[in-house]
Write a protein that holds these residues in place. Structure first.
Motif, PDB file in Angstrom:
ATOM      1  N   TYR A  38       0.828  -1.201   0.000  1.00 29.52           N
ATOM      2  CA  TYR A  38       0.000   0.000   0.000  1.00 29.52           C
ATOM      3  C   TYR A  38       0.861   1.250   0.000  1.00 29.52           C
ATOM      4  O   TYR A  38       1.980   1.257   0.497  1.00 29.52           O
ATOM      5  N   SER A  39       0.272   2.314  -0.512  1.00 30.88           N
ATOM      6  CA  SER A  39       0.897   3.638  -0.483  1.00 30.88           C
ATOM      7  C   SER A  39       0.825   4.171   0.944  1.00 30.88           C
ATOM      8  O   SER A  39      -0.110   3.893   1.683  1.00 30.88           O
ATOM      9  N   THR A  40       1.797   4.981   1.323  1.00 31.10           N
ATOM     10  CA  THR A  40       1.792   5.587   2.667  1.00 31.10           C
ATOM     11  C   THR A  40       1.042   6.917   2.679  1.00 31.10           C
ATOM     12  O   THR A  40       1.069   7.618   3.679  1.00 31.10           O
ATOM     13  N   LEU A  46      -3.841   0.500  -2.759  1.00 29.32           N
ATOM     14  CA  LEU A  46      -2.900  -0.513  -3.225  1.00 29.32           C
ATOM     15  C   LEU A  46      -1.835   0.124  -4.106  1.00 29.32           C
ATOM     16  O   LEU A  46      -2.139   0.991  -4.921  1.00 29.32           O
ATOM     17  N   LYS A  47      -0.601  -0.307  -3.918  1.00 25.55           N
ATOM     18  CA  LYS A  47       0.508   0.247  -4.683  1.00 25.55           C
ATOM     19  C   LYS A  47       1.330  -0.910  -5.259  1.00 25.55           C
ATOM     20  O   LYS A  47       1.671  -1.846  -4.535  1.00 25.55           O
ATOM     21  N   LYS A  48       1.628  -0.839  -6.525  1.00 28.38           N
ATOM     22  CA  LYS A  48       2.370  -1.904  -7.186  1.00 28.38           C
ATOM     23  C   LYS A  48       3.869  -1.781  -6.896  1.00 28.38           C
ATOM     24  O   LYS A  48       4.402  -0.679  -6.831  1.00 28.38           O
ATOM     25  N   ILE A 143      10.429  -0.012   3.652  1.00 26.15           N
ATOM     26  CA  ILE A 143       9.141  -0.376   4.249  1.00 26.15           C
ATOM     27  C   ILE A 143       8.880   0.591   5.393  1.00 26.15           C
ATOM     28  O   ILE A 143       9.570   0.583   6.400  1.00 26.15           O
ATOM     29  N   GLN A 144       7.890   1.454   5.231  1.00 29.56           N
ATOM     30  CA  GLN A 144       7.605   2.485   6.227  1.00 29.56           C
ATOM     31  C   GLN A 144       6.761   1.980   7.391  1.00 29.56           C
ATOM     32  O   GLN A 144       6.922   2.420   8.519  1.00 29.56           O
ATOM     33  N   ASN A 145       5.862   1.056   7.104  1.00 27.90           N
ATOM     34  CA  ASN A 145       4.978   0.549   8.134  1.00 27.90           C
ATOM     35  C   ASN A 145       4.415  -0.788   7.659  1.00 27.90           C
ATOM     36  O   ASN A 145       4.426  -1.087   6.460  1.00 27.90           O
ATOM     37  N   SER A 146       3.907  -1.564   8.583  1.00 27.30           N
ATOM     38  CA  SER A 146       3.270  -2.826   8.218  1.00 27.30           C
ATOM     39  C   SER A 146       2.249  -3.196   9.283  1.00 27.30           C
ATOM     40  O   SER A 146       2.367  -2.776  10.433  1.00 27.30           O
ATOM     41  N   ASN A 157      -6.888 -17.268   0.760  1.00 28.90           N
ATOM     42  CA  ASN A 157      -8.034 -16.483   0.304  1.00 28.90           C
ATOM     43  C   ASN A 157      -8.107 -15.100   0.917  1.00 28.90           C
ATOM     44  O   ASN A 157      -9.039 -14.357   0.629  1.00 28.90           O
ATOM     45  N   GLU A 158      -7.167 -14.763   1.780  1.00 28.36           N
ATOM     46  CA  GLU A 158      -7.217 -13.469   2.468  1.00 28.36           C
ATOM     47  C   GLU A 158      -5.812 -12.909   2.631  1.00 28.36           C
ATOM     48  O   GLU A 158      -4.828 -13.634   2.585  1.00 28.36           O
ATOM     49  N   THR A 159      -5.752 -11.597   2.825  1.00 32.58           N
ATOM     50  CA  THR A 159      -4.470 -10.933   3.055  1.00 32.58           C
ATOM     51  C   THR A 159      -4.056 -11.143   4.505  1.00 32.58           C
ATOM     52  O   THR A 159      -4.868 -11.010   5.410  1.00 32.58           O
ATOM     53  N   HIS A 160      -2.787 -11.466   4.711  1.00 30.40           N
ATOM     54  CA  HIS A 160      -2.281 -11.679   6.063  1.00 30.40           C
ATOM     55  C   HIS A 160      -1.496 -10.461   6.576  1.00 30.40           C
ATOM     56  O   HIS A 160      -1.607 -10.104   7.746  1.00 30.40           O
ATOM     57  N   ILE A 161      -0.727  -9.830   5.690  1.00 30.78           N
ATOM     58  CA  ILE A 161       0.126  -8.700   6.068  1.00 30.78           C
ATOM     59  C   ILE A 161      -0.070  -7.570   5.045  1.00 30.78           C
ATOM     60  O   ILE A 161      -0.147  -7.823   3.841  1.00 30.78           O
ATOM     61  N   LYS A 162      -0.146  -6.337   5.537  1.00 32.99           N
ATOM     62  CA  LYS A 162      -0.124  -5.150   4.674  1.00 32.99           C
ATOM     63  C   LYS A 162       1.196  -4.435   4.918  1.00 32.99           C
ATOM     64  O   LYS A 162       1.570  -4.188   6.063  1.00 32.99           O
ATOM     65  N   ILE A 163       1.882  -4.100   3.838  1.00 34.53           N
ATOM     66  CA  ILE A 163       3.124  -3.345   3.914  1.00 34.53           C
ATOM     67  C   ILE A 163       2.914  -2.000   3.232  1.00 34.53           C
ATOM     68  O   ILE A 163       2.407  -1.931   2.112  1.00 34.53           O
ATOM     69  N   TYR A 164       3.284  -0.930   3.943  1.00 34.26           N
ATOM     70  CA  TYR A 164       3.143   0.435   3.428  1.00 34.26           C
ATOM     71  C   TYR A 164       4.531   0.968   3.065  1.00 34.26           C
ATOM     72  O   TYR A 164       5.467   0.867   3.853  1.00 34.26           O
ATOM     73  N   TYR A 165       4.629   1.543   1.870  1.00 38.80           N
ATOM     74  CA  TYR A 165       5.904   2.146   1.458  1.00 38.80           C
ATOM     75  C   TYR A 165       5.671   3.336   0.578  1.00 38.80           C
ATOM     76  O   TYR A 165       4.600   3.584   0.084  1.00 38.80           O
TER      77      TYR A 165
END
Length: 165
Positions: A38-40, A46-48, A143-146, A157-165
């Motif tokens: 993800y974008s910070t 969502l960010k590619k 990686i700024q946050n997670s 079937n589901e997201t476990h971790i979100k990483i923000y950068y």
């Protein structure tokens, strides 16, 4: 009399037959951890990732992800810790940046079937599910946050971790 004995032996041989034990491709197996990027920005979207090279600790093989916002990584089924090197912009020597993420979890082997065997389910540690570190190359942590979204890794079937950068 001989015919009856042969007939009984023939019946006995057919009664011991079993259906083939083939594991269906649709059967759930050991799940991988699902990570979304993800974008910070103030409103995260969502960010590619661009040329993200992911290597497991002690491995020479790697995964290369480009232009995706979700990745799937396998966790070790023989250990309660898995460490990955994540190199953003891995093909550009001027901007590449390496961070490490180490997942801490417990495992539970679950019997699926005789044909498929066992699958391993993972449960991220409640106090320290992961740790983030820099490579030590003075490139800063990209990686700024997670955030842990789901600590039980039982399906893909589901997201476990979100990483923000």
């Amino acid at each position: 009399m001989k015919k009856i004995i042969y007939f009984v032996l023939l019946l006995a041989s057919f009664s011991s037959c079993e259906k083939d034990d083939i594991c269906d491709a649709a059967t759930a197996t050991t799940p991988r951890i699902i990570i979304e990027f993800y974008s910070t920005d103030a409103t995260p979207v969502l960010k590619k990732v661009t040329n993200l090279k992911v290597t497991g600790d002690g491995m020479t093989d790697y995964f290369l992800f480009n232009d995706v916002s979700k990745i799937e990584l396998p966790l070790k089924t023989t250990s309660d810790v898995t460490k990955f090197s994540l190199i953003m912009n891995s093909t550009d020597t001027a901007t590449k940046n390496e961070d490490f993420i180490e997942f801490h979890y417990t495992r539970n082997d679950v019997f699926v079937s005789r044909a498929c065997g066992f699958k391993t389910l993972f449960y991220l540690d409640a106090t320290t599910p992961y740790s983030l570190t820099d490579s030590g190359l003075n490139d800063g942590i990209w990686i700024q946050n997670s955030t842990v979204i789901t600590s039980n890794i039982e399906t893909e079937n589901e997201t476990h971790i979100k990483i923000y950068y």
